[in-house]
Write an enzyme that holds these catalytic residues in place. Structure first.
Site, mmCIF file in Angstrom:
data_model
loop_
_atom_site.group_PDB
_atom_site.id
_atom_site.type_symbol
_atom_site.label_atom_id
_atom_site.label_comp_id
_atom_site.label_asym_id
_atom_site.label_seq_id
_atom_site.Cartn_x
_atom_site.Cartn_y
_atom_site.Cartn_z
ATOM 1 N N ASP A 1 -3.856 -33.459 -4.441
ATOM 2 C CA ASP A 1 -2.401 -33.414 -4.590
ATOM 3 C C ASP A 1 -1.747 -32.556 -3.506
ATOM 4 O OD1 ASP A 1 -2.750 -34.905 -6.869
ATOM 5 O OD2 ASP A 1 -2.173 -33.343 -8.282
ATOM 6 N N ASP B 1 -8.211 -28.418 -20.235
ATOM 7 C CA ASP B 1 -9.646 -28.369 -20.529
ATOM 8 C C ASP B 1 -9.910 -27.901 -21.958
ATOM 9 O OD1 ASP B 1 -8.629 -25.855 -20.044
ATOM 10 O OD2 ASP B 1 -9.884 -25.438 -18.303
#
Length: 523
Positions: free
Chosen positions: A104, A257
């Site tokens: 990104d 996560d």
């Protein structure tokens, strides 16, 4: 009457803070005891050593499942080459391995990643750079998009600051293939440190992370309590991520996560922690970078608590399991409790209250954290564990000094306030070498430092009040606050000053392009 009500109110607040801290101290003590007992009992039956006997050499492609290694990166000029090179050297059949660089970036990272990808492609390693023009969903969005182009039934994830060892997949993938491993959704390995000896700051961070992995993660896993995927140096079963009951990667918390791993366990999947498998990573050498990392982790974990709290209660787990989950997800709530005690203690002393009696918890449960860290160091470094454990006072000061920043993060999460994914900059500082201060990634000071300076002064005045009133038992407690806030604010001011020239250089229009061209050229 108003004076009495005010005094009672402050005493109640003080008791809430003290008992809350006692609960987390008790948790640390219990996990330490669980870990000691677990070490005396047989190891987990799902062992990579046992499972690996069913597989042949990594050179035999037919015996190993296809794996995609995903590397989410964002503006990581200093370390992206190290990351790609380490993953390309994984000892795994090349025909069964795909490496995705989920990029990104808006600087020279992309050019450098593409250069390393070409380098390894020519040597038979399938490295693909998938660049996004926007950061929708941040890391979770990149991982989710990468899944559409991933191959195989297992997904390994490494953040930019990691340099996995060649045998990583050999030692993790067999765990899933054991005859009792069909319900294993993810495997987490133990983080180790590329630069723990760089400075006292990295020593303190290593002490904290070692305690988390060696004791907390291992203890929770050993008694089948829920534990979290740490976002890196782990492997997921693709079917678990894509399971409808799990819901895949989601970007509504900053800890995608932890969020995914808890949703997976609530849906009936199992996590496995492999303490014997090491994954080296770089620790933030800049205090401001460490502070940003802790802010993100605090906000993300409390946001996950807010999101999944009701599901944990109604998910069919036993009461001990629910309690362990809440204490785990709410671990960063210790910082608002610390801040609360600081704010209330001097007011209680001025109003004639007695704030010392709840501190009796310090005599027993407060030995939990020191014992936890000592156990971790004794297991990892039996020859010099005491020297490493000696950084505990610095870790405690950092905890005190970061309590304001992490409290802001926790409150934002409880209120449902979203925000950008602020990356922790990496500088490729390894061992005792490296100069982060010359990098354009060095972070600038934030306005919160003004409040930290104020709290340092507030704690200093509180020490004076305690001394004048003869309440000597409060002095060590308040002195830790003073030193902690003074340390965080003072080091932050110093780092911002020495890093200013590098940041100014990086802001020049031509700087990024020049840096990218030269980094690619000299690889």
């Amino acid at each position: 009457m108003p004076h009495t009500l005010l005094l009672i109110g402050m005493q109640v607040l003080y008791m809430i803070g003290a008992l809350g801290l006692a609960a987390y101290g008790m948790q640390a003590l219990l996990l330490t005891i669980v870990k000691i007992r677990a070490d005396r009992i047989s190891k987990d039956p799902v062992s990579p050593t046992l499972a690996a006997t069913a597989l042949s050499s990594p050179r035999d492609c037919s015996a190993w499942p296809a794996v995609t290694v995903q590397l989410p990166v964002y503006n990581e000029v200093h370390v992206v080459g190290r990351l790609i090179d380490a993953c390309a050297k994984l000892d795994y059949p090349p025909s069964r391995l795909l490496i995705q660089v989920l990029d990104d970036s808006t600087d020279g990272t992309t050019a450098l990643a593409e250069s390393r990808a070409v380098f390894w492609q020519r040597r038979g390693v399938d490295v693909q750079v998938l660049h996004r023009s926007d950061r929708t969903g941040f890391k979770a969005g990149a991982l989710k998009q990468g899944m559409s182009a991933a191959s195989g039934e297992f997904i390994a994830v490494f953040d930019a600051d990691f340099a996995p060892l060649p045998d990583f997949l050999q030692r993790t993938i067999p765990t899933f293939l054991n005859e009792n491993g069909n319900d294993i959704g993810f495997v987490q390995t133990r983080w180790t440190h590329l630069n723990d000896g760089f400075s006292p700051l990295t020593r303190a961070q290593a002490l904290a992370l070692d305690g988390h992995f060696v004791v907390e993660q291992a203890a929770r896993h050993s008694i089948a309590m829920p534990f979290g995927f740490n976002g890196s140096a782990g492997v997921w079963r693709r079917a678990c991520i894509e399971n409808d009951a799990v819901g895949g990667w989601q970007d509504d918390t900053l800890c995608e996560d932890l969020d995914l791993s808890y949703r997976a366990q609530l849906a009936g999947w199992r996590g496995v922690y492999l303490d014997e498998v090491e994954a080296p990573a770089e620790l933030p050498p800049q205090l401001l970078a460490f502070k940003r990392q802790q802010f993100r982790w605090a906000k993300g974990s409390v946001a996950t608590l807010r999101k999944l709290g009701a599901s944990v209660w109604s998910g069919g787990w036993s009461m001990p399991k629910r309690t362990a989950a809440y204490l785990h997800l709410g671990g960063y709530l210790i910082h608002p409790l610390l801040l609360l005690l600081l704010l209330v203690t001097p007011l209680l002393m001025l109003y004639g209250g007695q704030p010392y009696w709840p501190l009796a918890y310090l005599s027993l449960v407060s030995i939990g954290p020191p014992a936890l860290y000592a156990l971790a160091q004794r297991r990892l470094h039996p020859q010099n564990w005491l020297r490493r454990w000696a950084y505990l006072p610095l870790l405690m000061l950092l905890g005190m000094g970061l309590s304001l920043s992490n409290s802001v993060a926790a409150v934002q999460a409880l209120l449902g306030r979203t925000g950008p994914f602020l990356r922790t900059p990496k500088f490729r500082v390894e061992g005792q070498s490296g100069a982060w201060r010359h990098s354009g990634y060095a972070l600038a000071l934030e306005p919160l430092v003004v409040a930290e300076i104020f709290l340092a002064l507030y704690a200093g005045v509180s020490c004076y009040i305690a001394a004048v009133n003869g309440q000597w038992w409060n002095l060590p407690f308040l002195a830790f606050y003073f030193c902690g806030y003074a340390l965080v604010a003072g080091v932050g001011l110093h780092e911002a000053r020495i890093g200013r020239p590098a940041r100014s250089q990086s802001e020049k229009p031509h700087a990024r392009l020049f840096r990218a061209r030269n980094l690619v050229k000299f690889q």
